[in-house]
Motif scaffolding. Structure first.
Motif, PDB file in Angstrom:
ATOM      1  N   TYR A 277       0.792  -1.234   0.000  1.00  0.00           N
ATOM      2  CA  TYR A 277       0.000   0.000   0.000  1.00  0.00           C
ATOM      3  C   TYR A 277       0.824   1.284   0.000  1.00  0.00           C
ATOM      4  CZ  TYR A 277      -3.925  -3.078   0.960  1.00  0.00           C
ATOM      5  OH  TYR A 277      -4.873  -4.071   0.879  1.00  0.00           O
ATOM      6  N   GLY A 278       2.141   1.154   0.130  1.00  0.00           N
ATOM      7  CA  GLY A 278       2.980   2.341   0.111  1.00  0.00           C
ATOM      8  C   GLY A 278       2.797   3.223   1.327  1.00  0.00           C
ATOM      9  N   ILE A 279       2.416   2.630   2.454  1.00  0.00           N
ATOM     10  CA  ILE A 279       2.143   3.362   3.689  1.00  0.00           C
ATOM     11  C   ILE A 279       2.881   2.680   4.836  1.00  0.00           C
ATOM     12  CG2 ILE A 279       0.351   4.020   5.355  1.00  0.00           C
ATOM     13  CD1 ILE A 279      -1.622   3.921   3.001  1.00  0.00           C
ATOM     14  N   ARG A 280       3.489   3.480   5.682  1.00  0.00           N
ATOM     15  CA  ARG A 280       4.151   2.938   6.863  1.00  0.00           C
ATOM     16  C   ARG A 280       3.150   2.888   8.007  1.00  0.00           C
ATOM     17  NH1 ARG A 280       9.840   5.107   9.524  1.00  0.00           N
ATOM     18  NH2 ARG A 280       9.888   3.634  11.292  1.00  0.00           N
ATOM     19  N   PHE A 281       2.935   1.706   8.536  1.00  0.00           N
ATOM     20  CA  PHE A 281       1.994   1.538   9.639  1.00  0.00           C
ATOM     21  C   PHE A 281       2.749   1.594  10.963  1.00  0.00           C
ATOM     22  CE2 PHE A 281      -0.179  -0.214   6.014  1.00  0.00           C
ATOM     23  CZ  PHE A 281      -1.476   0.225   6.180  1.00  0.00           C
ATOM     24  N   GLU A 282       2.314   2.503  11.832  1.00  0.00           N
ATOM     25  CA  GLU A 282       2.948   2.735  13.124  1.00  0.00           C
ATOM     26  C   GLU A 282       2.122   2.081  14.236  1.00  0.00           C
ATOM     27  OE1 GLU A 282       5.774   4.009  13.178  1.00  0.00           O
ATOM     28  OE2 GLU A 282       5.985   5.219  11.369  1.00  0.00           O
ATOM     29  N   PRO A 283       2.609   2.158  15.492  1.00  0.00           N
ATOM     30  CA  PRO A 283       1.830   1.583  16.601  1.00  0.00           C
ATOM     31  C   PRO A 283       0.409   2.127  16.699  1.00  0.00           C
ATOM     32  CG  PRO A 283       4.065   1.978  17.319  1.00  0.00           C
ATOM     33  CD  PRO A 283       3.956   2.555  15.930  1.00  0.00           C
ATOM     34  N   ASP A 284       0.203   3.410  16.378  1.00  0.00           N
ATOM     35  CA  ASP A 284      -1.148   3.960  16.495  1.00  0.00           C
ATOM     36  C   ASP A 284      -2.013   3.649  15.278  1.00  0.00           C
ATOM     37  OD1 ASP A 284       0.293   5.630  14.810  1.00  0.00           O
ATOM     38  OD2 ASP A 284      -0.780   7.430  15.428  1.00  0.00           O
ATOM     39  N   THR A 285      -1.450   2.965  14.300  1.00  0.00           N
ATOM     40  CA  THR A 285      -2.247   2.570  13.135  1.00  0.00           C
ATOM     41  C   THR A 285      -2.149   1.066  12.856  1.00  0.00           C
ATOM     42  OG1 THR A 285      -0.424   3.230  11.660  1.00  0.00           O
ATOM     43  CG2 THR A 285      -2.210   4.817  12.004  1.00  0.00           C
ATOM     44  N   THR A 286      -1.692   0.309  13.840  1.00  0.00           N
ATOM     45  CA  THR A 286      -1.656  -1.149  13.740  1.00  0.00           C
ATOM     46  C   THR A 286      -2.411  -1.723  14.931  1.00  0.00           C
ATOM     47  OG1 THR A 286       0.557  -1.036  12.751  1.00  0.00           O
ATOM     48  CG2 THR A 286      -0.196  -3.192  13.527  1.00  0.00           C
ATOM     49  N   VAL A 287      -3.416  -2.547  14.652  1.00  0.00           N
ATOM     50  CA  VAL A 287      -4.260  -3.103  15.713  1.00  0.00           C
ATOM     51  C   VAL A 287      -4.260  -4.625  15.605  1.00  0.00           C
ATOM     52  CG1 VAL A 287      -6.568  -3.166  16.726  1.00  0.00           C
ATOM     53  CG2 VAL A 287      -5.746  -1.067  15.620  1.00  0.00           C
ATOM     54  N   LEU A 288      -4.018  -5.281  16.719  1.00  0.00           N
ATOM     55  CA  LEU A 288      -4.126  -6.731  16.767  1.00  0.00           C
ATOM     56  C   LEU A 288      -5.330  -7.098  17.629  1.00  0.00           C
ATOM     57  CD1 LEU A 288      -1.368  -9.373  17.169  1.00  0.00           C
ATOM     58  CD2 LEU A 288      -3.371  -9.481  18.643  1.00  0.00           C
ATOM     59  N   ILE A 289      -6.156  -8.014  17.134  1.00  0.00           N
ATOM     60  CA  ILE A 289      -7.322  -8.492  17.874  1.00  0.00           C
ATOM     61  C   ILE A 289      -7.128  -9.970  18.178  1.00  0.00           C
ATOM     62  CG2 ILE A 289      -9.829  -8.725  17.904  1.00  0.00           C
ATOM     63  CD1 ILE A 289      -9.976  -6.588  15.735  1.00  0.00           C
ATOM     64  N   GLY A 290      -7.114 -10.327  19.476  1.00  0.00           N
ATOM     65  CA  GLY A 290      -6.881 -11.713  19.832  1.00  0.00           C
ATOM     66  C   GLY A 290      -7.527 -12.098  21.144  1.00  0.00           C
ATOM     67  N   ASP A 291      -7.546 -13.397  21.421  1.00  0.00           N
ATOM     68  CA  ASP A 291      -8.293 -13.910  22.570  1.00  0.00           C
ATOM     69  C   ASP A 291      -7.432 -14.526  23.656  1.00  0.00           C
ATOM     70  OD1 ASP A 291      -8.778 -17.299  22.249  1.00  0.00           O
ATOM     71  OD2 ASP A 291      -7.884 -16.171  20.602  1.00  0.00           O
ATOM     72  N   THR A 292      -6.108 -14.526  23.509  1.00  0.00           N
ATOM     73  CA  THR A 292      -5.263 -15.172  24.509  1.00  0.00           C
ATOM     74  C   THR A 292      -4.172 -14.227  25.011  1.00  0.00           C
ATOM     75  OG1 THR A 292      -3.575 -16.016  22.974  1.00  0.00           O
ATOM     76  CG2 THR A 292      -5.566 -17.359  23.277  1.00  0.00           C
ATOM     77  N   PRO A 293      -3.608 -14.531  26.174  1.00  0.00           N
ATOM     78  CA  PRO A 293      -2.473 -13.750  26.653  1.00  0.00           C
ATOM     79  C   PRO A 293      -1.311 -13.746  25.663  1.00  0.00           C
ATOM     80  CG  PRO A 293      -3.383 -15.022  28.460  1.00  0.00           C
ATOM     81  CD  PRO A 293      -4.093 -15.474  27.212  1.00  0.00           C
ATOM     82  N   ARG A 294      -1.102 -14.850  24.960  1.00  0.00           N
ATOM     83  CA  ARG A 294      -0.012 -14.897  23.986  1.00  0.00           C
ATOM     84  C   ARG A 294      -0.264 -13.925  22.832  1.00  0.00           C
ATOM     85  NH1 ARG A 294       4.212 -18.527  23.079  1.00  0.00           N
ATOM     86  NH2 ARG A 294       3.444 -19.854  24.758  1.00  0.00           N
ATOM     87  N   ASP A 295      -1.524 -13.766  22.431  1.00  0.00           N
ATOM     88  CA  ASP A 295      -1.848 -12.778  21.406  1.00  0.00           C
ATOM     89  C   ASP A 295      -1.495 -11.376  21.886  1.00  0.00           C
ATOM     90  OD1 ASP A 295      -2.961 -14.616  19.555  1.00  0.00           O
ATOM     91  OD2 ASP A 295      -4.869 -14.576  20.615  1.00  0.00           O
ATOM     92  N   ILE A 296      -1.862 -11.098  23.138  1.00  0.00           N
ATOM     93  CA  ILE A 296      -1.615  -9.771  23.690  1.00  0.00           C
ATOM     94  C   ILE A 296      -0.117  -9.506  23.801  1.00  0.00           C
ATOM     95  CG2 ILE A 296      -1.880  -8.337  25.762  1.00  0.00           C
ATOM     96  CD1 ILE A 296      -4.615  -9.800  26.124  1.00  0.00           C
ATOM     97  N   GLU A 297       0.626 -10.498  24.261  1.00  0.00           N
ATOM     98  CA  GLU A 297       2.078 -10.354  24.358  1.00  0.00           C
ATOM     99  C   GLU A 297       2.694 -10.108  22.985  1.00  0.00           C
ATOM    100  OE1 GLU A 297       3.246 -13.963  26.176  1.00  0.00           O
ATOM    101  OE2 GLU A 297       2.467 -13.439  28.153  1.00  0.00           O
ATOM    102  N   ALA A 298       2.222 -10.841  21.979  1.00  0.00           N
ATOM    103  CA  ALA A 298       2.755 -10.665  20.633  1.00  0.00           C
ATOM    104  C   ALA A 298       2.445  -9.276  20.107  1.00  0.00           C
ATOM    105  CB  ALA A 298       2.175 -11.731  19.701  1.00  0.00           C
ATOM    106  N   GLY A 299       1.213  -8.806  20.343  1.00  0.00           N
ATOM    107  CA  GLY A 299       0.838  -7.482  19.865  1.00  0.00           C
ATOM    108  C   GLY A 299       1.612  -6.379  20.535  1.00  0.00           C
ATOM    109  N   LEU A 300       1.667  -6.416  21.860  1.00  0.00           N
ATOM    110  CA  LEU A 300       2.386  -5.375  22.589  1.00  0.00           C
ATOM    111  C   LEU A 300       3.882  -5.443  22.298  1.00  0.00           C
ATOM    112  CD1 LEU A 300       0.569  -5.572  26.059  1.00  0.00           C
ATOM    113  CD2 LEU A 300       0.194  -3.916  24.205  1.00  0.00           C
ATOM    114  N   GLY A 301       4.412  -6.662  22.209  1.00  0.00           N
ATOM    115  CA  GLY A 301       5.834  -6.818  21.917  1.00  0.00           C
ATOM    116  C   GLY A 301       6.198  -6.340  20.529  1.00  0.00           C
TER     117      GLY A 301
END
Length: 244
Positions: free
Chosen positions: A170-194
């Motif tokens: 898309y020719g766009i740089r996605f930053e933390p405020d424009t990247t969202v992860l949706i998940g149901d486990t602690p491992r998902d959350i750790e991966a997203g925050l990490g």
């Protein structure tokens, strides 16, 4: 392609198992059948996924049975599992189901016009497509910019993988405020925050709202039944932007 968006777009990355779908135990069955087809031996130990990627689970299974997981053998295992999953599609359709509200949530985000939706999952790209397409969820997902277990066995790496793919397309740089992860486990959350993403937890799997909140998710929803609530949660990642 950046001009297709009216404002800074969001890259929304959905986990699959436990978030978008319940596979009805077919995934563990696929691992066991893959092992038998690959080695000619029955599985002697229970399959333990623990949020690992498909290649990591296959590697662990081989090692637990005293088999060296060479790169060539692991590659064969991944290919074998792809064929196994194809054969189990009728069982997946019969025993699995979408999480309530998942199709409507994907559709609601798609109507925003400035959201790119894909997946971030421990599944290989093949198995991810099978699981989502069986339940009609593939129409709103851009698989080309997704991140899969076949990209890296380390889940935290997958946020970067998805961003890199999306930037190239898309020719766009996605930053933390424009990247969202949706998940149901602690491992998902750790991966997203990490990985530097804004994380929306959903208590659609084994973990409740309190557990996901304690792991540090930016916002946690009880389920996906309220599509408007999902949209609000996702757009919360952009709350500090002038056009939010």
């Amino acid at each position: 392609m950046a001009d297709r968006f009216a404002s800074r777009p969001l890259l929304v990355l959905w986990d699959i198992d436990g978030t978008l779908i319940d596979n009805g135990g077919v995934s563990k069955e696929a691992y066991a059948l893959t092992f038998t087809r690959l080695t000619g031996r029955p599985l002697q130990r229970p399959v333990t996924t623990d949020g690992k990627t498909d290649p990591a689970v296959l590697r662990s299974m081989l090692r637990q049975h005293g088999i060296e997981a060479t790169p060539a053998l692991l590659d064969r295992a991944v290919q074998t599992m792809a064929a196994v999953f194809e054969s189990l599609v009728p069982r997946l359709r019969e025993r699995g189901h979408t999480e309530p509200g998942a199709p409507a949530a994907i559709a609601a985000l798609g109507r925003q016009g400035n959201v790119v939706q894909s997946v971030l999952t421990g599944n290989t790209v093949h198995n991810a497509r099978v699981k989502t397409s069986v339940f009609g969820l593939d129409g709103g997902l851009d698989y080309e910019v997704g991140a899969y277990g076949s990209d890296s066995e380390v889940r935290t790496d997958l946020v970067r993988v998805a961003r890199t793919k999306a930037a190239a397309k898309y020719g766009i740089r996605f930053e933390p405020d424009t990247t969202v992860l949706i998940g149901d486990t602690p491992r998902d959350i750790e991966a997203g925050l990490g990985g530097g993403a804004y994380v929306v937890g959903v208590a659609t799997g084994e973990y409740d709202v309190e557990s996901l909140t304690a792991k540090g998710a930016n916002v946690v929803l009880p389920n996906l039944r309220d599509a408007d609530a999902v949209v609000r949660a996702v757009l919360g990642a952009r709350r500090d932007q002038p056009d939010a």
